[in-house]
Design an enzyme around this catalytic site. Structure first.
Site, PDB file in Angstrom:
ATOM      1  N   LYS A 149       5.282 -43.343  15.208  1.00 39.68           N
ATOM      2  CA  LYS A 149       4.323 -42.688  16.099  1.00 39.68           C
ATOM      3  C   LYS A 149       3.117 -43.597  16.254  1.00 39.68           C
ATOM      4  CE  LYS A 149       3.658 -37.737  16.384  1.00 39.68           C
ATOM      5  NZ  LYS A 149       3.072 -36.603  15.662  1.00 39.68           N
TER       6      LYS A 149
HETATM    7  C1  E4P Z   1       3.122 -33.487  16.839  1.00 42.34           C
HETATM    8  O1  E4P Z   1       3.663 -34.506  17.124  1.00 42.34           O
HETATM    9  C2  E4P Z   1       1.654 -33.326  16.897  1.00 42.34           C
HETATM   10  O2  E4P Z   1       1.037 -34.152  15.984  1.00 42.34           O
HETATM   11  C3  E4P Z   1       1.327 -31.871  16.657  1.00 42.34           C
HETATM   12  O3  E4P Z   1       2.184 -31.073  17.443  1.00 42.34           O
HETATM   13  C4  E4P Z   1      -0.126 -31.539  16.922  1.00 42.34           C
HETATM   14  O4  E4P Z   1      -0.296 -30.149  16.825  1.00 42.34           O
HETATM   15  P1  E4P Z   1      -1.731 -29.458  16.635  1.00 42.34           P
HETATM   16  O5  E4P Z   1      -2.490 -29.617  17.909  1.00 42.34           O
HETATM   17  O6  E4P Z   1      -1.410 -28.015  16.354  1.00 42.34           O
HETATM   18  O7  E4P Z   1      -2.390 -30.151  15.490  1.00 42.34           O
END
Ligand code: E4P
Length: 215
Positions: free
Chosen positions: A83
């Protein structure tokens, strides 16, 4: 639509793996920190529980350092997806490592223009954050629809991973918008199973069945 689980909690991932409907896992530095485990140990364990893509995020901000870190993360397991945040440095790093065959999930996407740049850099996945856009009064799902339409127009293979899912309706709307994947917190996955009429119906079936056994 594929379903990923959005957590680094080993107990939750272990249980979810037994459902047989989870196609991958997403983590981020906040989710890893919440569990208080060593990063590498947690990712290793998760990759053994779910055979699909497991996202592990870089923590460097400079492109050259991101490239080194991404190459290291990708070696942790065959199903690790790296990522990388949507910044100019992140785009530089994605352009380099995706050419090496490393799968990149470009994260912190909040607009279709960012998703277009990520695709051009070779990202395998883009993660638009639906809930965080809703939080500031914007329409997160509209961004999913725009990205899906743009990618379809140009037969772009980058997968749209609907992220920051806050409730079960977000999952339905992501599927209707044509997202390839929704990454869903454990609590919301559990909510997806449930309907009051299912519970009421099952109670009635069981009561009728038990009544018949007594006759
Ligand atoms: C996933 O890849 C993201 O990091 C995650 O869905 C972020 O979610 P949040 O906005 O609830 O922290």
């Amino acid at each position: 639509m594929k379903l990923f689980i959005d957590t680094a909690n080993i107990e939750h991932i272990t249980e979810a793996s037994r459902w047989g409907v989870i196609d991958g896992v997403t983590t981020n530095p906040s989710l890893i920190a919440k569990e208080g485990r060593d990063f590498e140990e947690a990712i290793h364990l998760i990759t053994t529980l779910i055979p699909g893509p497991v996202s592990a995020e870089v923590t460097e901000l400079n492109a050259d350092k991101m490239i080194v870190q991404a190459r290291g993360l990708a070696k942790w397991a065959d199903n690790v997806v790296v990522k990388i945040p949507m910044t100019e440095e992140g785009i530089k790093a994605t352009s380099v490592v995706s050419k090496d065959g490393i799968k990149v999930n470009m994260t912190l996407i909040f607009s279709a223009n960012q998703a277009l740049l990520a695709a051009k850099a070779g990202a395998a996945f883009v993660s638009p954050f639906v809930g965080r856009l809703d939080d500031i009064g914007q329409d997160g799902m509209e961004v999913i629809r725009e990205i899906v339409e743009i990618y379809q127009n140009y037969a772009i293979e980058t997968e749209v991973l609907s992220a920051s899912i806050r409730h079960p309706r977000h999952v339905i709307e992501s599927a209707m918008a044509g997202a390839d994947i929704a990454t869903v917190p454990y609590k919301i996955l559990k909510q997806m199973f449930r309907h009051t009429l299912t519970d009421v119906g099952l109670d009635k079936f069981m009561a009728d069945w038990a009544g018949m056994q007594k006759k």
